[in-house]
Design an enzyme around this catalytic site. Structure first.
Site, PDB file in Angstrom:
ATOM      1  N   LEU A 152      39.101  41.497  44.377  1.00 28.57           N
ATOM      2  CA  LEU A 152      38.645  40.981  45.688  1.00 28.57           C
ATOM      3  C   LEU A 152      39.942  41.337  46.742  1.00 28.57           C
ATOM      4  CD1 LEU A 152      38.404  36.949  45.364  1.00 28.57           C
ATOM      5  CD2 LEU A 152      36.245  38.972  45.584  1.00 28.57           C
ATOM      6  N   GLU A 175      38.778  51.824  40.146  1.00 30.86           N
ATOM      7  CA  GLU A 175      38.376  51.265  39.349  1.00 30.86           C
ATOM      8  C   GLU A 175      37.864  51.466  38.327  1.00 30.86           C
ATOM      9  OE1 GLU A 175      37.887  47.497  37.797  1.00 30.86           O
ATOM     10  OE2 GLU A 175      39.002  47.124  39.630  1.00 30.86           O
ATOM     11  N   GLN A 179      33.182  35.054  42.514  1.00 31.84           N
ATOM     12  CA  GLN A 179      34.013  36.032  42.558  1.00 31.84           C
ATOM     13  C   GLN A 179      32.921  37.370  42.602  1.00 31.84           C
ATOM     14  OE1 GLN A 179      37.656  36.154  41.842  1.00 31.84           O
ATOM     15  NE2 GLN A 179      37.523  39.098  41.196  1.00 31.84           N
ATOM     16  N   TYR A 226      39.165  18.947  34.818  1.00 40.70           N
ATOM     17  CA  TYR A 226      40.244  19.176  34.553  1.00 40.70           C
ATOM     18  C   TYR A 226      40.164  18.755  33.506  1.00 40.70           C
ATOM     19  CZ  TYR A 226      41.655  22.199  37.779  1.00 40.70           C
ATOM     20  OH  TYR A 226      41.468  22.977  39.435  1.00 40.70           O
ATOM     21  N   ASP A 285      46.743  40.148  42.952  1.00 40.75           N
ATOM     22  CA  ASP A 285      47.717  39.559  41.392  1.00 40.75           C
ATOM     23  C   ASP A 285      48.686  40.356  41.112  1.00 40.75           C
ATOM     24  OD1 ASP A 285      45.284  37.258  41.665  1.00 40.75           O
ATOM     25  OD2 ASP A 285      44.711  37.983  39.860  1.00 40.75           O
TER      26      ASP A 285
END
Length: 534
Positions: A15, A35, A114, A217, A303
């Site tokens: 992303l 990538e 995503q 969760y 990230d």
């Protein structure tokens, strides 16, 4: 050996990397992206794009395309912590997606997986001429005074090639091989838990009891994990923790074991289900921030710069916002209209925001892991404030008195100070009402309270520096009517004053009233300072 030359090499096609490529193209920079994977993600991973990030996609003409690809679970609102899905609910987290934020932004939250968003970004990147090279690995980089030399390998053919870039954006994920090559460390809690993910088919209607969950969760003695809907019907993914320190590994997750875990998580011992996939790679939830986001000709984003628990849905949007902050700066530096030191402001601005965002995600993760909500509630900053109210402590803006500065401010009562997002105000022109945030698609913008005429010389000041700058009057005598009569209050100026907004929609400078000195000189000095041209 001759080397291909490109302005920017982006390493990583997730992303952040794909967004960086699209944003750079928006500013006239055609990047090359490599990538190592053959294509975009096949896993849902990140599932929510916050409204500030949607403003960015709106600015580059992608809002409707992204929204059209949204998840079937877009109407869901419940984020719950449970012992089992059918059993006790420990806490239901406040969730910004159910809130009407039209007073703050012209956009809304968008739930999009995503693996749906990445192909949309890839298609857009191809449309705008980005050189995309999937299934290509970066093997080595070497920086000198003029640029970076990179060695690449086409993983389909095994052939090596060499490329020369002026700058490199490392957006290659949480374990960032490029960041490791550069020797840039990271700090934080590190790995919090190891997980595997697998898909299953089951009817969970009874266990849900009418709830429309974004995620549940689960924490009980048999299983710790997250149940996530894919189609609001029978398709689900579950992320389950395992513990290497106890001798556990991803190899333990046989179809039989996965069936047991789903039943333990749902809380129905004889639940009929089908395990559809158990071959997803293991992954981890971590909390880390890179020690620097900028070193020489290398910029770290997404990230690779910061990784955080998914609790709060902060991670993807934070990385995309990194790319938007960086794109206009790289474009101006590459075009010779800003000094290279402008790129240092990327680290000054984005790293403190990342630190606070990771902290907020960790507080929410503590609740997921069993901590009482009341124990962390006093330190929690709500999602709407984290989305719109983050403020830069220093960077590419003409700062004001730092007294009273905080990393966030209430977006319902924006200060309009330099280093904060330019507030949303409804204005009206000849084609109807729209948001002031739509006035910042490219270049600098000077918003004036009242007629723009007294500030018109600002365009000449910018032109002399080779910059694009628009002057737009808001209110009586201006280009646009101030529909709700809130412009001066929200921007912290009085009639006759002005606010300079950067290409990324952040306030760069303001003059509360008409400057006593010459407008051309005042604006020239501000722009030269922001762009490190002194």
């Amino acid at each position: 050996m001759s080397q291909e030359k490109v302005p920017v090499l982006i390493v990583g096609g997730g992303l952040a990397g794909l967004s960086a490529a699209v944003f750079l193209a928006h500013h006239g920079v055609k990047a090359t992206l490599v990538e190592r994977h053959p294509s975009t993600s096949v896993h849902p991973k990140a599932r929510a794009i916050n409204p500030r990030t949607m403003e960015l996609y709106r600015a580059v003409g992608m809002e409707e395309r992204v929204r059209a690809g949204r998840s079937p679970i877009s109407g869901n609102t419940d984020l719950v912590h449970v012992e089992t899905l059918a059993g006790n609910e420990r806490v239901r987290m406040p969730n910004a997606s159910i809130e009407d934020i039209s007073r703050i932004s012209p956009t809304q939250w968008t739930l999009i997986d995503q693996n749906q968003l990445e192909p949309i970004l890839r298609a857009r990147a191809e449309e705008v001429g980005v050189d995309l090279r999937f299934h290509t690995r970066l093997d080595a980089v070497a920086e000198d005074g003029d640029g970076v030399s990179a060695t690449l390998t086409d993983l389909a053919t095994g052939e090596s090639s060499h490329l020369r870039a002026s700058y490199v954006v490392a957006a290659d994920g949480s374990r960032s091989p490029l960041r490791e090559l550069l020797g840039i460390g990271a700090h934080g809690r590190g790995t919090l838990t190891n997980l595997v993910s697998f898909f299953f088919d089951a009817d969970l209607t009874d266990a849900l009891r009418g709830r429309k969950i974004i995620a549940a969760y689960v924490n009980n003695p048999q299983v710790r994990g997250t149940i996530i809907p894919l189609d609001n019907d029978r398709k689900w993914v579950i992320n389950v923790s395992f513990f290497p320190e106890k001798g556990q590994s991803a190899d333990d997750f046989t179809p039989e074991r996965c069936t047991e875990l789903v039943r333990a998580a749902v809380g129905v011992a004889d639940l009929p289900l089908t395990i559809e996939s158990v071959d997803m790679p293991a992954w981890d939830i971590s909390a880390r921030v890179a020690d620097t986001f900028a070193r020489g000709r290398f910029l770290i984003a997404g990230d690779a710069a910061h990784v955080m628990p998914p609790t709060g849905a902060f991670g993807a949007s934070t990385g995309i916002q990194d790319a938007y902050n960086l794109a206009w700066k790289l474009a101006l530096v590459l075009d010779g209209k800003a000094g290279e030191q402008l790129l240092a402001s990327y680290d000054l601005e984005r790293r403190p925001v990342a630190e606070e965002t990771v902290r907020q995600a960790m507080l929410r993760f503590a609740v997921r892991e069993g901590k009482a909500f009341d124990e962390v509630a006093k330190d929690l900053v709500d999602e709407t404030t984290m989305t719109f109210g983050y403020a830069y402590p220093e960077g590419a803006f003409a700062g004001e008195d730092p007294q009273g500065w905080t990393i966030t401010e209430n977006p319902d009562k924006p200060s309009g100070r330099p280093g904060t997002r330019a507030p949303h105000v409804v204005v009206e022109g000849e084609h109807g009402p729209f948001s002031t945030t739509d006035l910042f698609p490219v270049g600098f913008t000077l918003l004036t309270a009242g007629p723009a005429g007294p500030w018109a010389a600002a365009t000449g000041a910018a032109r002399d520096l080779g910059l694009v700058l628009s002057v737009r009057g808001i209110g009586a005598g201006g280009h646009y009517a101030d529909v709700e009569h809130t412009f001066t209050e929200r921007y912290g100026i009085s009639e006759g004053g002005a606010v300079l907004v950067r290409p990324d929609g952040f306030v760069a400078w303001r003059s509360p009233a008409h400057p006593a000195e010459d407008v051309t000189r005042a604006v020239t000095e501000v722009l030269r300072g922001i762009l490190c041209l002194h």
